[in-house]
Enzyme design. Sequence first.
Site, PDB file in Angstrom:
ATOM      1  N   GLU A   1       0.795  -1.225   0.000  1.00 20.93           N
ATOM      2  CA  GLU A   1       0.000   0.000   0.000  1.00 20.93           C
ATOM      3  C   GLU A   1       0.834   1.285   0.000  1.00 20.93           C
ATOM      4  O   GLU A   1       0.435   2.281  -0.598  1.00 20.93           O
ATOM      5  CB  GLU A   1      -0.950   0.013   1.211  1.00 20.93           C
TER       6      GLU A   1
ATOM      7  N   SER B   1     -32.257 -34.133 -19.386  1.00 24.01           N
ATOM      8  CA  SER B   1     -33.532 -34.075 -20.099  1.00 24.01           C
ATOM      9  C   SER B   1     -34.389 -32.881 -19.713  1.00 24.01           C
ATOM     10  O   SER B   1     -35.363 -32.574 -20.406  1.00 24.01           O
ATOM     11  CB  SER B   1     -34.321 -35.366 -19.860  1.00 24.01           C
TER      12      SER B   1
END
Length: 698
Positions: free
Chosen positions: A109, A380
């Site tokens: 950072e 299906s």
Amino acid sequence: MKLLKFRQNGPKRRLPFRVRIEKWMPKLRVIKRLAIYTGAAVAVMLAAAFCFLFYLRTQSLPASSISQSSQMLDLRGNVIDSFHAGENRQSVPLKDISPYLIEATLAIEDQRFYDHLGFDMKGMARAALVNVEHLSTKQGASTLTQQLARNLYLTHERTWSRKLKEAMYTIQLEMHYSKDEILSLYLNQIYYGHGAYGAEAAAEQYYGKHASELTLAESAMLAGIPKGPKYYSPYMDMKNAKDRQKTILHTMADQGIIPRTDADAAALELLKFQPLGSSKQDGIAPFFRDYVHYMAVDKLGIDERLLSEGGIRIYTTLDPDAQRAAEQAVADGMPADSGQQAALVSIDPRTGYIKAMVGGRDYKTNQFNRVFAQTRQPGSSFKPIVYLTALQGGVMTPVSKFKSAPTTFTYDEGRKTYAPNNYNDKYVNDFIDMRQAIASSDNIYAVNTIMKVGPERVIEMARKLGIESTLKPLPSLALGTFPVSPFEMASAFGTFANGGKHVEPTAILRIEDSKGSVLYEAKPNTAQVVDPAYAYVLTSLMESVFDTGGTGSRVSGMINRPVAGKTGTTATDAWLVGYTPELTTAVWVGYDKGRKLTQAEAHRAAPIFAAYTEKALASIPPKIFAIPDGVVSVYIDPKSGKLAASTCPSKRLESFVSGSQPTEVCGEHADSPVSADKAARDAQSNTWWKQFKRWWAN
């Protein structure tokens, strides 16, 4: 001549010094004035800067914004989740935070934190060069002090006034606090995702330990989260989190903070995480609440900080009774000692409201939401999309016939073949029509249909119905061989239930801020993608799935209302996707790692669907599927597919889109066809009669 030449070509005589000075005097006076003005300007600027800094030094920093609890509400206005920023924020001294986390945070950072005075000029210059090179904001240069000022005192809006205030507060922080104090403030308030503010809360949230006990690997993982909790949280995306952890470890090694060998070892370490959020473990609909949080932040752009402490209210579509019925149906439908998983999602097809969602059997042990898993073959249960394409395309009707027998299909201009099998290799070995094919889930009929209509048109229909998963134009598409999520299947079948009108599924109705102002209001996309008559004909055909001989007949006695749907079974997945006029539900069961299902395991989806549907609609009277204009009902002879004569020994009432019904009477019988008026009356009462028989049998 020589003297003249010398005088002409020799050196020029210099002007006297006094003359030269007088010549330069105007220029010297200008330079003098410029120097005076510049000095005065610099002095004024320095004085102004001194006064400004003195003013900032004498001013107190503003009070940080007061957190307010945000709430998530169900369809009836009951609170189903609260976001309490203060409840999971624990401050500890800097000495009680692992040095690994401190160093990892600084490395990723703000590497020059202890060298700058609040603004990293070198970092800003470097970021500017990178951004100019890519012609976009690829890299930022905010210091920890700037981030702290922004998080403590400001919103995250992108305005020049906010940036100016941020700069002022940054200077004040550097004036009022030491570097260690600023670092301590930062590490105790930064947001680590999932409601955890500060290193101590994050350490307990993710690892169940104190911040002082964090290892190098754990610290590097945590240090990467504040950059973007929704992207780098290991709960949300482990790959992103792991990649960022490795970046931080390598950065620490490059800076000489840790040996390269330690960085490599930490990157390979397998971390153990705590279950996510105790409040979600014990409350209703934890998977749904996670989904709403994701939609609010990632899709609607609600700021994480605003969501956690801004006092906003999120109004959702969750039906508490339906949700409890769903959770109970899944719990009762799966043996306690089984590792098999399940997912259920239920949508009101008329509004698109998501009424219930169960993403797995136990949120405490596994937060993965299988409702959105695009890794499962629908089998299906995908076939109705194929049949709808054929019906609306006008190439087939409910009495179109194909032979149910082993068949090898050729495609790709005859270069490839495909030989599907029926379940357990069971074939009628005779011609069957669409209703028989749907009820028995005949694979040969489905592939014949897609070969006739074209797989590209089936994919086009699937897209209209809301299916976005990857589908390929192959014959096997008819058998659901390409993964589709339960969410997409429920969305698609909702179109059938809603008379061909597709309504985009919705979880969030409205978001209000703490003052009641509306931040977002849902406006779901709605489109009539299928003609209502064709949608009804398909629904009528799919009701046969729950009739005697249908693949869903085992649970027909559990449902005392009109219902349509389709089962789906593969080696590793079992489905039932079905609907009533008020509710469309997709149920999937299987194993996360794709283990094959036993016959008993494959039969668990249908009972879950039936138990849920009946319980969720217990207070709603049964309702038939409305017959739209453009539908006619006639009696047909099942064997020939022609109109049934009055004396036919076998007759079946069938629905057609007007104009597609057969006109020829069965040739074996010379008398007239069954009365059209009688067929229409029977069509209206047929569903109720079937429901009465179900009720009587039950």
